[in-house]
Design an enzyme around this catalytic site. Structure first.
Site, mmCIF file in Angstrom:
data_model
loop_
_atom_site.group_PDB
_atom_site.id
_atom_site.type_symbol
_atom_site.label_atom_id
_atom_site.label_comp_id
_atom_site.label_asym_id
_atom_site.label_seq_id
_atom_site.Cartn_x
_atom_site.Cartn_y
_atom_site.Cartn_z
ATOM 1 N N ASP A 23 0.839 -1.203 0.000
ATOM 2 C CA ASP A 23 0.000 0.000 0.000
ATOM 3 C C ASP A 23 0.876 1.256 0.000
ATOM 4 O O ASP A 23 1.982 1.248 0.555
ATOM 5 C CB ASP A 23 -0.910 -0.020 1.234
ATOM 6 C CG ASP A 23 -2.066 0.956 1.088
ATOM 7 O OD1 ASP A 23 -2.322 1.445 -0.032
ATOM 8 O OD2 ASP A 23 -2.719 1.245 2.112
ATOM 9 N N ASN A 71 -10.519 -3.155 -6.502
ATOM 10 C CA ASN A 71 -9.738 -2.145 -7.228
ATOM 11 C C ASN A 71 -10.321 -1.768 -8.597
ATOM 12 O O ASN A 71 -9.953 -0.748 -9.174
ATOM 13 C CB ASN A 71 -8.276 -2.589 -7.404
ATOM 14 C CG ASN A 71 -7.461 -2.474 -6.129
ATOM 15 O OD1 ASN A 71 -6.503 -3.205 -5.919
ATOM 16 N ND2 ASN A 71 -7.828 -1.550 -5.242
HETATM 17 C C1 FPP Z 1 -1.755 0.085 -3.459
HETATM 18 O O1 FPP Z 1 -1.341 1.414 -3.437
HETATM 19 C C2 FPP Z 1 -1.234 -0.608 -4.616
HETATM 20 C C3 FPP Z 1 -1.986 -1.231 -5.572
HETATM 21 C C4 FPP Z 1 -3.454 -1.270 -5.547
HETATM 22 C C5 FPP Z 1 -1.380 -1.884 -6.720
HETATM 23 C C6 FPP Z 1 -0.119 -2.656 -6.464
HETATM 24 C C7 FPP Z 1 0.599 -2.733 -7.724
HETATM 25 C C8 FPP Z 1 1.922 -2.679 -7.859
HETATM 26 C C9 FPP Z 1 2.868 -2.646 -6.734
HETATM 27 C C10 FPP Z 1 2.451 -2.571 -9.230
HETATM 28 C C11 FPP Z 1 3.071 -3.715 -9.854
HETATM 29 C C12 FPP Z 1 2.726 -5.066 -9.399
HETATM 30 C C13 FPP Z 1 3.222 -6.171 -9.978
HETATM 31 C C14 FPP Z 1 2.844 -7.506 -9.460
HETATM 32 C C15 FPP Z 1 4.151 -6.084 -11.131
HETATM 33 P P1 FPP Z 1 -2.453 2.544 -3.510
HETATM 34 O O2 FPP Z 1 -2.596 2.960 -4.928
HETATM 35 O O3 FPP Z 1 -3.703 2.056 -2.863
HETATM 36 O O4 FPP Z 1 -1.790 3.673 -2.673
HETATM 37 P P2 FPP Z 1 -2.505 4.806 -1.804
HETATM 38 O O5 FPP Z 1 -3.133 4.124 -0.620
HETATM 39 O O6 FPP Z 1 -1.366 5.671 -1.416
HETATM 40 O O7 FPP Z 1 -3.494 5.485 -2.701
#
Ligand code: FPP
Length: 249
Positions: A23, A71
Site C-alpha cells: 500500500d 480495485n
Molecule cells: C496500493 O497502493 C497498490 C496497488 C493497488 C497496486 C499494487 C501494484 C503494484 C505494486 C504494481 C506492480 C505489481 C506487480 C505484481 C508487477 P495505492 O494505490 O492504494 O496507494 P494509496 O493508498 O497511497 O493510494
C-alpha cells in the site's frame, strides 16, 4: 494445519509464508506531484527488490496483493495502467524468475482479465513451474471472501458428484480448495494503514501482523528484515500456553 507443522512454525526463525499488502503507491506519487500511475511503476520496482530479498532470506512462499476485487472501482485510466504494468512485468520478469528458481502463480478470479493477460499469466506459470526455491503468488482480482466462496462452491460440487463425503470435509480438506492452501506466518502491510482489506481471510487466521509506515515504492530489503526481526520476537502459541510452546511434548 497439522500439529507437527504448527510446532515447526512456532519455532521457526524465518517465516515460511509471507504475505504483503503493498500500500502507498498513490500517496508516494501525489506527495511528489506525480500522477498516481508513477507510484505503481515505482511499486513494480519494489516488487522486484522484495522478491529477490525474500528468496535470499529463505522465505518459501511470498504472496503479494497486487489487485483486489475492489480495485476495479478505481478510475478507468488507473485500472488500465495497472493491467499494462502487470503485462509488462510478466513479459520482462518471467525469465528472471525461472533462472532464479522462483515459481509464479496468480491467485484470483483471472476470468475478468483480457485474453492476452490471461495468456501471459498461463505462459509465465508454465515456464516457471519447476522453480523450487520460492513460490511467488501474485494475488490479482483477488478477495479473501471470494476465495472462501469459490472454495465452498468447489467442495459442494465434489460432494454433489460423490468425489467427497461431507463428513470428510474438515479444515485441512477445505483449505485444499482455496487459491492458496498454506497458512500465512507473517502478514505485512505497508503505507501506514492498519487493515486486512479482504486479503487472505482464511489463511491469516494465525498470522503475525506487521504494519510498516514505509510507502510501498520505498520498500527495501531492510524493511523486510525489520518485519522478519519482529516475527522472530513473537511467541507463536496457536492457542497453546507459553509452557507448551517451549516444550511441545
Ligand atoms: C496500493 O497502493 C497498490 C496497488 C493497488 C497496486 C499494487 C501494484 C503494484 C505494486 C504494481 C506492480 C505489481 C506487480 C505484481 C508487477 P495505492 O494505490 O492504494 O496507494 P494509496 O493508498 O497511497 O493510494
Amino acid at each position: 494445519m497439522q500439529i507437527r507443522q504448527k510446532d515447526e512454525r512456532a519455532h521457526s526463525s524465518v517465516p515460511h509464508h509471507v504475505a504483503i499488502i503493498m500500500d502507498g503507491n498513490g500517496r508516494w506519487a501525489t506527495s511528489r506531484g506525480f500522477p498516481r500511475v508513477m507510484g505503481h511503476q515505482k511499486g513494480a520496482a519494489a516488487v522486484r527488490r522484495t522478491v529477490e530479498a525474500a528468496a535470499s532470506r529463505g522465505i518459501a512462499i511470498l504472496t503479494l496483493f497486487a489487485f483486489s476485487s475492489e480495485n476495479w472501482k478505481r478510475p478507468r485510466t488507473e485500472v488500465s495502467a495497472l493491467m499494462q504494468l502487470f503485462m509488462r512485468a510478466l513479459d520482462k520478469e518471467t525469465e528472471h524468475l525461472r533462472e532464479n528458481g522462483i515459481r509464479l502463480h496468480v491467485l484470483g478470479d483471472v476470468s475478468a482479465f483480457s485474453d492476452s493477460l490471461r495468456q501471459r499469466i498461463a505462459q509465465a506459470e508454465e515456464r516457471t513451474r519447476d522453480g523450487h526455491r520460492m513460490l511467488l503468488n501474485i494475488a490479482a482480482n483477488y478477495g479473501g471472501r471470494w476465495d472462501i466462496v469459490q472454495a465452498a462452491r468447489a467442495a459442494a460440487a465434489d460432494i454433489a458428484s460423490g468425489r467427497l463425503e461431507s463428513h470428510d470435509l474438515n479444515e485441512e480438506r477445505f483449505a485444499s480448495y482455496l487459491a492458496e492452501k498454506e497458512d500465512v506466518d507473517l502478514l505485512i502491510r505497508t503505507g501506514g494503514e492498519k487493515r486486512i482489506s479482504n486479503f487472505l481471510m482464511w489463511q491469516t487466521s494465525y498470522s503475525e501482523i506487521y504494519f510498516s509506515d514505509t510507502l510501498w515504492p520505498d520498500y527495501s530489503s531492510q524493511d523486510l528484515d525489520l518485519a522478519i526481526e519482529f516475527f522472530r520476537g513473537r511467541e507463536r502459541r496457536f492457542g497453546m500456553t507459553s509452557a507448551q510452546v517451549a516444550d511441545p511434548r
